[in-house]
Design a protein around this motif. Sequence first.
Motif, PDB file in Angstrom:
ATOM      1  N   THR A 128      43.028 -16.429 -10.894  1.00  0.00           N
ATOM      2  CA  THR A 128      41.648 -15.953 -10.778  1.00  0.00           C
ATOM      3  C   THR A 128      40.958 -16.699  -9.648  1.00  0.00           C
ATOM      4  N   GLU A 129      40.067 -16.026  -8.941  1.00  0.00           N
ATOM      5  CA  GLU A 129      39.274 -16.715  -7.926  1.00  0.00           C
ATOM      6  C   GLU A 129      38.483 -17.842  -8.594  1.00  0.00           C
ATOM      7  N   TRP A 157      35.626 -19.127  -7.995  1.00  0.00           N
ATOM      8  CA  TRP A 157      34.202 -18.869  -8.251  1.00  0.00           C
ATOM      9  C   TRP A 157      34.007 -17.897  -9.419  1.00  0.00           C
ATOM     10  N   ALA A 158      34.940 -16.992  -9.624  1.00  0.00           N
ATOM     11  CA  ALA A 158      34.866 -16.079 -10.767  1.00  0.00           C
ATOM     12  C   ALA A 158      35.156 -16.831 -12.063  1.00  0.00           C
ATOM     13  N   TRP A 159      36.133 -17.761 -11.980  1.00  0.00           N
ATOM     14  CA  TRP A 159      36.461 -18.580 -13.145  1.00  0.00           C
ATOM     15  C   TRP A 159      35.254 -19.423 -13.562  1.00  0.00           C
ATOM     16  N   ALA A 160      34.618 -20.060 -12.604  1.00  0.00           N
ATOM     17  CA  ALA A 160      33.447 -20.890 -12.897  1.00  0.00           C
ATOM     18  C   ALA A 160      32.296 -20.051 -13.449  1.00  0.00           C
ATOM     19  N   SER A 161      32.077 -18.891 -12.874  1.00  0.00           N
ATOM     20  CA  SER A 161      30.991 -18.023 -13.327  1.00  0.00           C
ATOM     21  C   SER A 161      31.205 -17.556 -14.762  1.00  0.00           C
ATOM     22  N   THR A 210      46.738 -26.088  -0.014  1.00  0.00           N
ATOM     23  CA  THR A 210      47.087 -25.571  -1.348  1.00  0.00           C
ATOM     24  C   THR A 210      45.864 -25.034  -2.088  1.00  0.00           C
ATOM     25  N   GLU A 211      44.675 -25.193  -1.502  1.00  0.00           N
ATOM     26  CA  GLU A 211      43.439 -24.728  -2.148  1.00  0.00           C
ATOM     27  C   GLU A 211      42.867 -23.533  -1.392  1.00  0.00           C
ATOM     28  N   PRO A 212      42.099 -22.683  -2.060  1.00  0.00           N
ATOM     29  CA  PRO A 212      41.547 -21.487  -1.400  1.00  0.00           C
ATOM     30  C   PRO A 212      40.662 -21.845  -0.214  1.00  0.00           C
TER      31      PRO A 212
END
Length: 487
Positions: A86-87, A89-93, A198-200
Amino acid sequence: MSFDLQLYNSATKKVEPVRPVKEGHLGLYLCGATVSGPAHIGHVRAAVAFDVLIRWAKRCGMQVTYIRNITDIDDKILRKSQENDTEWWAWASKWERDFAQAYQSLGVIPPDFEPRATGHILDQIELVQRLVDRGHAYADGQGNVYFSVRSLPEYGSLTRQNLDDLATTEDESQLDAATEAGKRDHRDFALWKAAKTTEPETAAWDSPWGRGRPGWHLECSAMSKRYLGEEFDIHGGGIDLRFPHHENEMAQSHAAGWGFVRHWVHNAWVTAKGEKMSKSLGNGLLVNEMVAQVGAPALRVALGTVHYRSTLEWDDQTIENGQKLWDKLSGFLERAAAVSPQVAQASQAELWQLELPEAFVRAMNDDLNLSVALAQVHAALKTGQAALQADNRDELLAASLGLRAMLDVLGIDPLSAHWRGSEAAVAEGSGDAAQSALDVLISALLEERAEARAQKDWGRADALRDRIAAAGVVVEDGKDGATWRLG
């Protein structure tokens, strides 16, 4: 009512008067959620504890500016979002919404503002540059910037630790070899972390030191400064945040030349079988599941009627005791309101006009001494029950409103707009909840009937039985007391 609150200051280890920077105004910053997963009851302990503090300050006439942050980017969020494809920012939201629902269900007053770490990147870059310019931070040339703990002689003063005794000043979950490599001293901590392949790409921002993202501690120093100024009254959070998070916050802010915090206030853990409650240990009870199982009122009472500095050991008895107290309070006030509608009609503004018992006020001013404050709650309840039985309506009204005024401070007034609306919404959406609500009401009447029988007031006992029967409920007396069922 004057503001005479004394609170335990974690920095001095003393109960001290709260002396606001600005008279009549209280600035409070509470470390909020790192939204890497769902809210469990250990997470919301702080929000409930500080909700009582904020309610009391407002009741004493203080204007309160309450800031509670959201950490919406860090190593845990990046790791868990990748594990779940999952992106970030979507996970955090997603989990930010879960926390918001948890706070709302428990009747926690929302903060005046809830800043996100990602919304204050420029503030954080400015703070890093300020620390570099003042000789307290350095870049490694690889995109990382570190705080030099040796540059600040007072480092360790919040938690009273000797720097030479420390292996690291980083949180274990934030450690990684790439970031550690550029440190001049292994005890220094990261202010800015270089972007990793390794990070987005979206998890990094441009800075004078290259693309990267802020370290965990940086955000709270930057955001509290923006919304509360260079010096403010109270900084709160769970006791597990004292080190390294709050120690590092204080170091950054003092090194920047700011007065920062006057009063450090920390709440104790919720534990299960002696272990800190956490999802990683598998003993974290999720708030949304608990609310569905036992209801928000019982959960709020269980969490919010224990002194904030006392460890709350959680077991089945904890929630059972919370439910019993809620049933007793709500049952009495519902009966009182049926006799005297003014009990339910009084608004919070009207309750605030009432004079609170002197012992209650002293207890709340004494480091929020809830055990003594609750003794006054029970005394008012007892007075009200006696007035109800004697059909003394004037005394019933006075006792009921006084009880509501105290419960409002604790955030558990059953007749408040929040709790009446919450229970109505639950009842509309769930047959189980409706059955539970009916059980509360009938049990309250049976408790009143039992009291009448104990005092050999047979006429009142029979009248109550007839009243219950008229609602289609069959009462059966047994050796263990009365039970009921729908006829």
